[in-house]
Design a protein around this motif. Structure first.
Motif, PDB file in Angstrom:
ATOM      1  N   MET A 145      -3.951  12.870  -7.084  1.00  0.00           N
ATOM      2  CA  MET A 145      -3.877  11.687  -6.248  1.00  0.00           C
ATOM      3  C   MET A 145      -5.261  11.461  -5.637  1.00  0.00           C
ATOM      4  SD  MET A 145      -1.353  10.997  -2.957  1.00  0.00           S
ATOM      5  CE  MET A 145       0.024  11.694  -3.814  1.00  0.00           C
ATOM      6  N   SER A 146      -5.744  10.241  -5.738  1.00  0.00           N
ATOM      7  CA  SER A 146      -7.064   9.936  -5.189  1.00  0.00           C
ATOM      8  C   SER A 146      -7.022   9.918  -3.659  1.00  0.00           C
ATOM      9  CB  SER A 146      -7.562   8.589  -5.711  1.00  0.00           C
ATOM     10  OG  SER A 146      -6.885   7.530  -5.051  1.00  0.00           O
ATOM     11  N   ARG A 147      -8.182  10.076  -3.077  1.00  0.00           N
ATOM     12  CA  ARG A 147      -8.270  10.075  -1.614  1.00  0.00           C
ATOM     13  C   ARG A 147      -7.797   8.736  -1.046  1.00  0.00           C
ATOM     14  NH1 ARG A 147     -13.550  10.659   2.233  1.00  0.00           N
ATOM     15  NH2 ARG A 147     -12.370  10.546   4.160  1.00  0.00           N
ATOM     16  N   LYS A 148      -8.183   7.632  -1.704  1.00  0.00           N
ATOM     17  CA  LYS A 148      -7.805   6.302  -1.228  1.00  0.00           C
ATOM     18  C   LYS A 148      -6.283   6.121  -1.294  1.00  0.00           C
ATOM     19  CE  LYS A 148      -8.918   2.363   0.427  1.00  0.00           C
ATOM     20  NZ  LYS A 148      -9.357   2.280   1.803  1.00  0.00           N
ATOM     21  N   THR A 149      -5.670   6.581  -2.377  1.00  0.00           N
ATOM     22  CA  THR A 149      -4.207   6.500  -2.509  1.00  0.00           C
ATOM     23  C   THR A 149      -3.544   7.309  -1.401  1.00  0.00           C
ATOM     24  OG1 THR A 149      -4.370   6.200  -4.896  1.00  0.00           O
ATOM     25  CG2 THR A 149      -2.253   6.943  -4.036  1.00  0.00           C
ATOM     26  N   LEU A 150      -4.079   8.475  -1.139  1.00  0.00           N
ATOM     27  CA  LEU A 150      -3.546   9.323  -0.069  1.00  0.00           C
ATOM     28  C   LEU A 150      -3.639   8.622   1.281  1.00  0.00           C
ATOM     29  CD1 LEU A 150      -2.414  12.089   0.730  1.00  0.00           C
ATOM     30  CD2 LEU A 150      -4.765  12.898   0.911  1.00  0.00           C
ATOM     31  N   GLU A 151      -4.774   7.999   1.550  1.00  0.00           N
ATOM     32  CA  GLU A 151      -4.947   7.268   2.808  1.00  0.00           C
ATOM     33  C   GLU A 151      -3.949   6.115   2.929  1.00  0.00           C
ATOM     34  OE1 GLU A 151      -9.026   6.036   2.803  1.00  0.00           O
ATOM     35  OE2 GLU A 151      -9.781   8.066   3.174  1.00  0.00           O
ATOM     36  N   LEU A 178      -1.001   5.861   1.410  1.00  0.00           N
ATOM     37  CA  LEU A 178       0.337   6.430   1.599  1.00  0.00           C
ATOM     38  C   LEU A 178       0.557   6.874   3.047  1.00  0.00           C
ATOM     39  CD1 LEU A 178       0.874   8.479  -1.666  1.00  0.00           C
ATOM     40  CD2 LEU A 178       2.399   6.705  -0.779  1.00  0.00           C
ATOM     41  N   ILE A 179      -0.437   7.495   3.636  1.00  0.00           N
ATOM     42  CA  ILE A 179      -0.328   7.926   5.038  1.00  0.00           C
ATOM     43  C   ILE A 179      -0.199   6.710   5.949  1.00  0.00           C
ATOM     44  CG2 ILE A 179      -1.574   9.023   6.946  1.00  0.00           C
ATOM     45  CD1 ILE A 179      -2.676  11.010   4.793  1.00  0.00           C
ATOM     46  N   GLU A 180      -1.003   5.690   5.689  1.00  0.00           N
ATOM     47  CA  GLU A 180      -0.914   4.459   6.490  1.00  0.00           C
ATOM     48  C   GLU A 180       0.460   3.807   6.316  1.00  0.00           C
ATOM     49  OE1 GLU A 180      -3.075   0.391   7.670  1.00  0.00           O
ATOM     50  OE2 GLU A 180      -4.185   2.210   7.222  1.00  0.00           O
ATOM     51  N   LEU A 181       0.968   3.797   5.091  1.00  0.00           N
ATOM     52  CA  LEU A 181       2.294   3.235   4.839  1.00  0.00           C
ATOM     53  C   LEU A 181       3.347   4.000   5.638  1.00  0.00           C
ATOM     54  CD1 LEU A 181       4.321   1.410   3.373  1.00  0.00           C
ATOM     55  CD2 LEU A 181       4.212   2.999   1.429  1.00  0.00           C
ATOM     56  N   LYS A 182       3.297   5.303   5.585  1.00  0.00           N
ATOM     57  CA  LYS A 182       4.260   6.126   6.333  1.00  0.00           C
ATOM     58  C   LYS A 182       4.181   5.836   7.831  1.00  0.00           C
ATOM     59  CE  LYS A 182       3.977  10.527   7.556  1.00  0.00           C
ATOM     60  NZ  LYS A 182       3.875  11.974   7.572  1.00  0.00           N
ATOM     61  N   ILE A 217      11.000  10.250   2.059  1.00  0.00           N
ATOM     62  CA  ILE A 217      10.622   9.973   0.672  1.00  0.00           C
ATOM     63  C   ILE A 217       9.099   9.964   0.549  1.00  0.00           C
ATOM     64  CG2 ILE A 217      10.635   8.207  -1.135  1.00  0.00           C
ATOM     65  CD1 ILE A 217      13.448   7.418  -0.123  1.00  0.00           C
ATOM     66  N   LEU A 218       8.431   9.287   1.477  1.00  0.00           N
ATOM     67  CA  LEU A 218       6.971   9.242   1.446  1.00  0.00           C
ATOM     68  C   LEU A 218       6.377  10.621   1.720  1.00  0.00           C
ATOM     69  CD1 LEU A 218       6.430   5.840   3.249  1.00  0.00           C
ATOM     70  CD2 LEU A 218       6.185   6.323   0.808  1.00  0.00           C
ATOM     71  N   ASN A 219       7.015  11.400   2.580  1.00  0.00           N
ATOM     72  CA  ASN A 219       6.552  12.768   2.825  1.00  0.00           C
ATOM     73  C   ASN A 219       6.597  13.596   1.548  1.00  0.00           C
ATOM     74  OD1 ASN A 219       5.872  12.589   5.536  1.00  0.00           O
ATOM     75  ND2 ASN A 219       7.934  13.105   6.224  1.00  0.00           N
ATOM     76  N   GLU A 220       7.647  13.422   0.760  1.00  0.00           N
ATOM     77  CA  GLU A 220       7.768  14.168  -0.488  1.00  0.00           C
ATOM     78  C   GLU A 220       6.695  13.747  -1.484  1.00  0.00           C
ATOM     79  OE1 GLU A 220      11.826  14.071  -1.861  1.00  0.00           O
ATOM     80  OE2 GLU A 220      12.536  14.801   0.066  1.00  0.00           O
ATOM     81  N   ILE A 221       6.373  12.465  -1.518  1.00  0.00           N
ATOM     82  CA  ILE A 221       5.276  12.017  -2.390  1.00  0.00           C
ATOM     83  C   ILE A 221       3.972  12.648  -1.908  1.00  0.00           C
ATOM     84  CG2 ILE A 221       3.886  10.057  -3.148  1.00  0.00           C
ATOM     85  CD1 ILE A 221       6.397   8.341  -2.927  1.00  0.00           C
ATOM     86  N   LEU A 222       3.752  12.621  -0.606  1.00  0.00           N
ATOM     87  CA  LEU A 222       2.528  13.206  -0.043  1.00  0.00           C
ATOM     88  C   LEU A 222       2.452  14.707  -0.298  1.00  0.00           C
ATOM     89  CD1 LEU A 222       2.431  11.182   3.270  1.00  0.00           C
ATOM     90  CD2 LEU A 222       0.675  11.137   1.473  1.00  0.00           C
ATOM     91  N   ASP A 223       3.609  15.359  -0.322  1.00  0.00           N
ATOM     92  CA  ASP A 223       3.650  16.801  -0.595  1.00  0.00           C
ATOM     93  C   ASP A 223       3.562  17.095  -2.089  1.00  0.00           C
ATOM     94  OD1 ASP A 223       3.897  17.268   2.089  1.00  0.00           O
ATOM     95  OD2 ASP A 223       6.067  17.549   2.046  1.00  0.00           O
ATOM     96  N   GLY A 224       3.643  16.047  -2.912  1.00  0.00           N
ATOM     97  CA  GLY A 224       3.505  16.216  -4.350  1.00  0.00           C
ATOM     98  C   GLY A 224       4.791  16.488  -5.091  1.00  0.00           C
ATOM     99  N   ASP A 225       5.930  16.350  -4.445  1.00  0.00           N
ATOM    100  CA  ASP A 225       7.213  16.628  -5.098  1.00  0.00           C
ATOM    101  C   ASP A 225       7.833  15.332  -5.620  1.00  0.00           C
ATOM    102  OD1 ASP A 225       9.450  17.798  -6.094  1.00  0.00           O
ATOM    103  OD2 ASP A 225      10.202  18.542  -4.176  1.00  0.00           O
ATOM    104  N   ILE A 226       7.187  14.738  -6.588  1.00  0.00           N
ATOM    105  CA  ILE A 226       7.621  13.449  -7.120  1.00  0.00           C
ATOM    106  C   ILE A 226       8.955  13.547  -7.861  1.00  0.00           C
ATOM    107  CG2 ILE A 226       6.291  13.627  -9.267  1.00  0.00           C
ATOM    108  CD1 ILE A 226       6.843  10.461  -7.189  1.00  0.00           C
ATOM    109  N   THR A 227       9.258  14.692  -8.492  1.00  0.00           N
ATOM    110  CA  THR A 227      10.507  14.840  -9.235  1.00  0.00           C
ATOM    111  C   THR A 227      11.708  14.673  -8.321  1.00  0.00           C
ATOM    112  OG1 THR A 227       9.390  16.398 -10.688  1.00  0.00           O
ATOM    113  CG2 THR A 227      11.787  16.360 -10.785  1.00  0.00           C
TER     114      THR A 227
END
Length: 121
Positions: free
Chosen positions: A1-7, A9-13, A92-102
């Motif tokens: 995950m790119s840094r920008k995508t991470l930022e 996602l955090i802003e979205l959360k 749900i967003l926390n799980e994406i941020l934690d990398g558990d997409i499955t």
């Protein structure tokens, strides 16, 4: 995950959390509630449009569907002032941020099935 995508996602959360709080505690249309609503939708648009569907394959498709689920949930909940639906997006967003997409994809499929069954009633 790119840094920008991470930022993003955090802003979205953060914006979703703010929106849920505003829906729960503020019965009127407030500037904070409106801003968190529009910022959430903008973040989702950016996330969806940044996906490379050819390169990402099934993962990109699943992420797109997950973001679409978030988008439609936010819009419906904003109209009906349903803070619980908005709040349910944070884990749900926390799980994406934690990398558990499955796990996220499985929960999305279950939520979509429940929504379909509820609309049939």
């Amino acid at each position: 995950m790119s840094r920008k995508t991470l930022e993003i996602l955090i802003e979205l959360k953060n914006n979703i959390s703010t929106l849920a709080y505003c829906l729960e505690h503020d019965g009127t249309v407030s500037e904070v509630k409106s801003k968190s609503f529009s910022k959430s939708l903008t973040a989702i648009y950016i996330l969806q449009s940044s996906l490379d569907m050819k390169l990402g394959g099934e993962i990109a498709e699943n992420l797109y569907n997950l973001y679409e689920y978030c988008r439609t949930t936010i819009i419906k909940a904003f109209r009906s002032k349903d803070f619980l639906s908005v709040q349910s997006l944070v884990p749900i967003l926390n799980e994406i941020l934690d990398g558990d997409i499955t796990e996220v994809i499985e929960k999305l499929k279950i939520a979509e099935q429940q929504e379909l069954m509820a609309s049939d009633i």
